[in-house]
Design a protein around this motif. Structure first.
Motif, PDB file in Angstrom:
ATOM      1  N   VAL A 132       9.620   0.817  -7.939  1.00 45.67           N
ATOM      2  CA  VAL A 132       9.145   1.362  -6.670  1.00 45.67           C
ATOM      3  C   VAL A 132      10.287   1.385  -5.661  1.00 45.67           C
ATOM      4  O   VAL A 132      10.897   0.347  -5.366  1.00 45.67           O
ATOM      5  CB  VAL A 132       7.964   0.543  -6.126  1.00 45.67           C
ATOM      6  CG1 VAL A 132       7.474   1.131  -4.799  1.00 45.67           C
ATOM      7  CG2 VAL A 132       6.823   0.508  -7.145  1.00 45.67           C
ATOM      8  N   ILE A 133      10.545   2.569  -5.140  1.00 48.34           N
ATOM      9  CA  ILE A 133      11.612   2.768  -4.161  1.00 48.34           C
ATOM     10  C   ILE A 133      10.983   3.105  -2.818  1.00 48.34           C
ATOM     11  O   ILE A 133      10.114   3.979  -2.719  1.00 48.34           O
ATOM     12  CB  ILE A 133      12.545   3.916  -4.601  1.00 48.34           C
ATOM     13  CG1 ILE A 133      13.255   3.533  -5.904  1.00 48.34           C
ATOM     14  CG2 ILE A 133      13.562   4.248  -3.514  1.00 48.34           C
ATOM     15  CD1 ILE A 133      14.026   4.662  -6.534  1.00 48.34           C
ATOM     16  N   SER A 134      11.419   2.403  -1.792  1.00 50.15           N
ATOM     17  CA  SER A 134      11.044   2.752  -0.423  1.00 50.15           C
ATOM     18  C   SER A 134      12.229   2.434   0.475  1.00 50.15           C
ATOM     19  O   SER A 134      13.059   1.579   0.145  1.00 50.15           O
ATOM     20  CB  SER A 134       9.788   1.998   0.030  1.00 50.15           C
ATOM     21  OG  SER A 134       9.998   0.608   0.026  1.00 50.15           O
ATOM     22  N   GLY A 135      12.307   3.138   1.586  1.00 51.71           N
ATOM     23  CA  GLY A 135      13.514   2.997   2.384  1.00 51.71           C
ATOM     24  C   GLY A 135      14.692   3.544   1.595  1.00 51.71           C
ATOM     25  O   GLY A 135      14.659   4.646   1.059  1.00 51.71           O
ATOM     26  N   ASP A 136      15.699   2.718   1.454  1.00 50.11           N
ATOM     27  CA  ASP A 136      16.908   3.189   0.776  1.00 50.11           C
ATOM     28  C   ASP A 136      17.237   2.400  -0.481  1.00 50.11           C
ATOM     29  O   ASP A 136      18.374   2.402  -0.954  1.00 50.11           O
ATOM     30  CB  ASP A 136      18.104   3.128   1.744  1.00 50.11           C
ATOM     31  CG  ASP A 136      18.374   1.708   2.241  1.00 50.11           C
ATOM     32  OD1 ASP A 136      17.557   0.801   1.939  1.00 50.11           O
ATOM     33  OD2 ASP A 136      19.376   1.505   2.945  1.00 50.11           O
ATOM     34  N   ARG A 137      16.216   1.696  -1.051  1.00 46.91           N
ATOM     35  CA  ARG A 137      16.547   0.895  -2.225  1.00 46.91           C
ATOM     36  C   ARG A 137      15.314   0.572  -3.063  1.00 46.91           C
ATOM     37  O   ARG A 137      14.177   0.824  -2.653  1.00 46.91           O
ATOM     38  CB  ARG A 137      17.240  -0.407  -1.817  1.00 46.91           C
ATOM     39  CG  ARG A 137      16.405  -1.348  -0.972  1.00 46.91           C
ATOM     40  CD  ARG A 137      17.262  -2.518  -0.486  1.00 46.91           C
ATOM     41  NE  ARG A 137      16.530  -3.428   0.380  1.00 46.91           N
ATOM     42  CZ  ARG A 137      15.858  -4.498  -0.052  1.00 46.91           C
ATOM     43  NH1 ARG A 137      15.807  -4.762  -1.344  1.00 46.91           N
ATOM     44  NH2 ARG A 137      15.240  -5.290   0.793  1.00 46.91           N
ATOM     45  N   LEU A 138      15.586  -0.007  -4.223  1.00 54.48           N
ATOM     46  CA  LEU A 138      14.535  -0.475  -5.119  1.00 54.48           C
ATOM     47  C   LEU A 138      13.883  -1.717  -4.520  1.00 54.48           C
ATOM     48  O   LEU A 138      14.568  -2.692  -4.212  1.00 54.48           O
ATOM     49  CB  LEU A 138      15.152  -0.794  -6.489  1.00 54.48           C
ATOM     50  CG  LEU A 138      14.214  -1.332  -7.565  1.00 54.48           C
ATOM     51  CD1 LEU A 138      13.155  -0.311  -7.928  1.00 54.48           C
ATOM     52  CD2 LEU A 138      15.018  -1.719  -8.810  1.00 54.48           C
ATOM     53  N   ARG A 139      12.565  -1.675  -4.378  1.00 49.13           N
ATOM     54  CA  ARG A 139      11.853  -2.780  -3.722  1.00 49.13           C
ATOM     55  C   ARG A 139      10.987  -3.576  -4.689  1.00 49.13           C
ATOM     56  O   ARG A 139      10.770  -4.767  -4.493  1.00 49.13           O
ATOM     57  CB  ARG A 139      10.946  -2.231  -2.620  1.00 49.13           C
ATOM     58  CG  ARG A 139      11.652  -1.399  -1.568  1.00 49.13           C
ATOM     59  CD  ARG A 139      12.274  -2.250  -0.512  1.00 49.13           C
ATOM     60  NE  ARG A 139      12.925  -1.422   0.508  1.00 49.13           N
ATOM     61  CZ  ARG A 139      13.475  -1.910   1.620  1.00 49.13           C
ATOM     62  NH1 ARG A 139      13.428  -3.206   1.854  1.00 49.13           N
ATOM     63  NH2 ARG A 139      14.072  -1.112   2.482  1.00 49.13           N
ATOM     64  N   GLN A 140      10.432  -2.902  -5.709  1.00 48.32           N
ATOM     65  CA  GLN A 140       9.470  -3.556  -6.597  1.00 48.32           C
ATOM     66  C   GLN A 140       9.687  -3.100  -8.038  1.00 48.32           C
ATOM     67  O   GLN A 140      10.178  -2.000  -8.293  1.00 48.32           O
ATOM     68  CB  GLN A 140       8.025  -3.200  -6.182  1.00 48.32           C
ATOM     69  CG  GLN A 140       7.656  -3.611  -4.776  1.00 48.32           C
ATOM     70  CD  GLN A 140       6.251  -3.155  -4.403  1.00 48.32           C
ATOM     71  OE1 GLN A 140       5.655  -2.321  -5.065  1.00 48.32           O
ATOM     72  NE2 GLN A 140       5.708  -3.721  -3.333  1.00 48.32           N
ATOM     73  N   ALA A 141       9.286  -3.971  -8.959  1.00 54.18           N
ATOM     74  CA  ALA A 141       9.242  -3.621 -10.380  1.00 54.18           C
ATOM     75  C   ALA A 141       7.927  -4.168 -10.924  1.00 54.18           C
ATOM     76  O   ALA A 141       7.633  -5.357 -10.782  1.00 54.18           O
ATOM     77  CB  ALA A 141      10.427  -4.223 -11.133  1.00 54.18           C
ATOM     78  N   LYS A 142       7.121  -3.292 -11.526  1.00 55.63           N
ATOM     79  CA  LYS A 142       5.796  -3.676 -11.997  1.00 55.63           C
ATOM     80  C   LYS A 142       5.634  -3.297 -13.459  1.00 55.63           C
ATOM     81  O   LYS A 142       5.930  -2.166 -13.849  1.00 55.63           O
ATOM     82  CB  LYS A 142       4.708  -2.971 -11.176  1.00 55.63           C
ATOM     83  CG  LYS A 142       4.765  -3.265  -9.679  1.00 55.63           C
ATOM     84  CD  LYS A 142       3.691  -2.476  -8.948  1.00 55.63           C
ATOM     85  CE  LYS A 142       3.705  -2.738  -7.456  1.00 55.63           C
ATOM     86  NZ  LYS A 142       2.651  -1.967  -6.748  1.00 55.63           N
ATOM     87  N   ALA A 143       5.156  -4.244 -14.255  1.00 60.19           N
ATOM     88  CA  ALA A 143       4.873  -3.981 -15.661  1.00 60.19           C
ATOM     89  C   ALA A 143       3.376  -3.775 -15.829  1.00 60.19           C
ATOM     90  O   ALA A 143       2.560  -4.545 -15.304  1.00 60.19           O
ATOM     91  CB  ALA A 143       5.337  -5.141 -16.526  1.00 60.19           C
ATOM     92  N   TYR A 144       3.008  -2.737 -16.569  1.00 63.39           N
ATOM     93  CA  TYR A 144       1.608  -2.428 -16.861  1.00 63.39           C
ATOM     94  C   TYR A 144       1.379  -2.715 -18.341  1.00 63.39           C
ATOM     95  O   TYR A 144       1.901  -2.000 -19.208  1.00 63.39           O
ATOM     96  CB  TYR A 144       1.299  -0.976 -16.528  1.00 63.39           C
ATOM     97  CG  TYR A 144       1.392  -0.701 -15.044  1.00 63.39           C
ATOM     98  CD1 TYR A 144       0.254  -0.654 -14.238  1.00 63.39           C
ATOM     99  CD2 TYR A 144       2.629  -0.517 -14.432  1.00 63.39           C
ATOM    100  CE1 TYR A 144       0.348  -0.420 -12.877  1.00 63.39           C
ATOM    101  CE2 TYR A 144       2.734  -0.284 -13.069  1.00 63.39           C
ATOM    102  CZ  TYR A 144       1.594  -0.240 -12.295  1.00 63.39           C
ATOM    103  OH  TYR A 144       1.688  -0.018 -10.941  1.00 63.39           O
TER     104      TYR A 144
END
Length: 372
Positions: A349-361
């Protein structure tokens, strides 16, 4: 045995094992690392699943695991289909409890799918996915779940002239929760479709009734950075495209990324600022009978690539590496079951100017067809 017959058999067998998905999950706790889902967090998931029929275990169910959060929390997801034992459960719930918003929404969707002439069923078939915000919602009652439809019967492809199909699916989702799609929303959804390059597909449509109003579109199959850059520009995505390119480039250097997917939120005023990236290391096709099967090492290169990201919690990544396993046998009162377990996808998940989150499903699914 045909897949629909196998699912029906499994649903019937599971009904003899207990009443709720909460009871089923109670038997699976020792198979899930407390690093990924802690005991208090697990109890909240079980409480939520206690409101769902155990027969839902015959279709994929699983968890959204935030790899960027220290806390061992998770959200819960499950699948269902019209014309089944599970559908009958929600139909009865809707008849007897007018305040059950989830059941009411499900029944409205299934009524469209089950109509004699159903444009919706021709596109998405009979399946629906639910996702409950549990860990991400904080304490309190489980929220009205997100609802997702996938165009698996008639794929919606870029440059395919399928604006009407896009409108059919989006309108069905929006109306099932009592919303009315505005002219601006309809225009923005259509714009998102028309921006798709050839050889991409609209993989899913989603809405989140318990969050700010938006229509989540997942577009899969981008072949190049140029394609995804053009798509984001053509849809009017307001974020930093260079941040997206940076993430894709560095993961491409570490793993064999065959295609890229993008999750965007369509709002009345345009496209939301948050972007979900799905970097595909294994092509999945909804109509493939082996859709849910992973090789034991398919995800290793991507998990190794994630280790280089500062936002990812190393202990969670190590626990996630053990999630994919060979099919295992379970024994219940009604006979034997095979359990499949794997990683469906990982979203950045990218918001602003960088990677913010990583989610495994991650998913689990049971089948009793082995007993025949």
């Amino acid at each position: 045995m045909e897949i629909d017959a196998a699912i029906a058999l499994t649903q019937d067998r599971l009904a003899g094992e207990g009443g709720t998905m909460g009871e089923l999950l109670g038997h699976l706790r020792n198979r899930i690392s407390p690093v990924l889902i802690g005991d208090p967090e697990w109890e909240r998931i079980v409480e939520c699943a206690g409101r769902l029929p155990i027969a839902m275990g015959a279709l994929p169910f699983g968890f959204e695991l935030p790899l960027h959060e220290r806390g061992p929390e998770a959200d819960f997801g499950a699948s269902l289909a019209s014309g089944t034992r599970v559908a009958a459960f929600f139909e009865e719930r809707a008849r007897t409890d007018a305040t059950d918003e989830t059941a009411q929404a499900i029944v409205r969707l299934f009524e469209r799918m089950d109509a004699e002439i159903s444009p919706l069923r021709e596109i998405v078939g009979r399946k629906l996915m639910l996702e409950y915000d549990i860990g991400s919602a904080g304490k309190g009652e489980p929220s009205f779940p997100a609802l997702f439809l996938r165009p698996g019967e008639r794929p919606i492809v870029g440059a395919g002239g399928q604006e009407a199909d896009v409108g059919t699916v989006a309108d069905a989702l929006v109306s099932c929760v009592g919303w009315e799609m505005t002219t601006a929303e309809r225009k923005n959804v259509e714009r998102a479709y028309l921006a798709q390059p050839v050889d991409t597909r609209m993989d899913s449509f989603g809405i989140f009734p318990s969050r700010s109003r938006a229509i989540r579109l997942a577009v899969m199959g981008f072949k190049s950075l140029r394609d995804i850059r053009s798509y984001l520009e053509d849809t009017g995505w307001p974020g930093d495209v260079s941040a997206v390119e940076s993430v894709i480039e560095r993961f491409g250097e570490r793993a064999n990324v065959v295609r890229t997917g993008a999750n965007i939120d369509v709002l009345e005023e345009g496209v939301g600022p948050t972007l979900g990236l799905t970097l595909i290391v294994k092509q999945r096709y909804t109509k493939d009978s082996r859709y849910w099967l992973d090789g034991l090492t398919d995800w290793d290169p991507f998990l190794e690539a994630l280790r280089h990201e500062d936002i990812v919690v190393p202990e969670k990544l190590a626990a996630l590496a053990g999630w994919v396993s060979k099919p295992s046998m379970l024994f219940g009162k009604s006979g034997r079951y095979v359990m499949l377990r794997g990683i469906h996808h990982i979203k950045l998940v990218i918001s602003g100017d960088r990677l913010r989150q990583a989610k495994a499903y991650v998913f689990m699914v049971l089948s009793a067809a082995v007993s025949q």
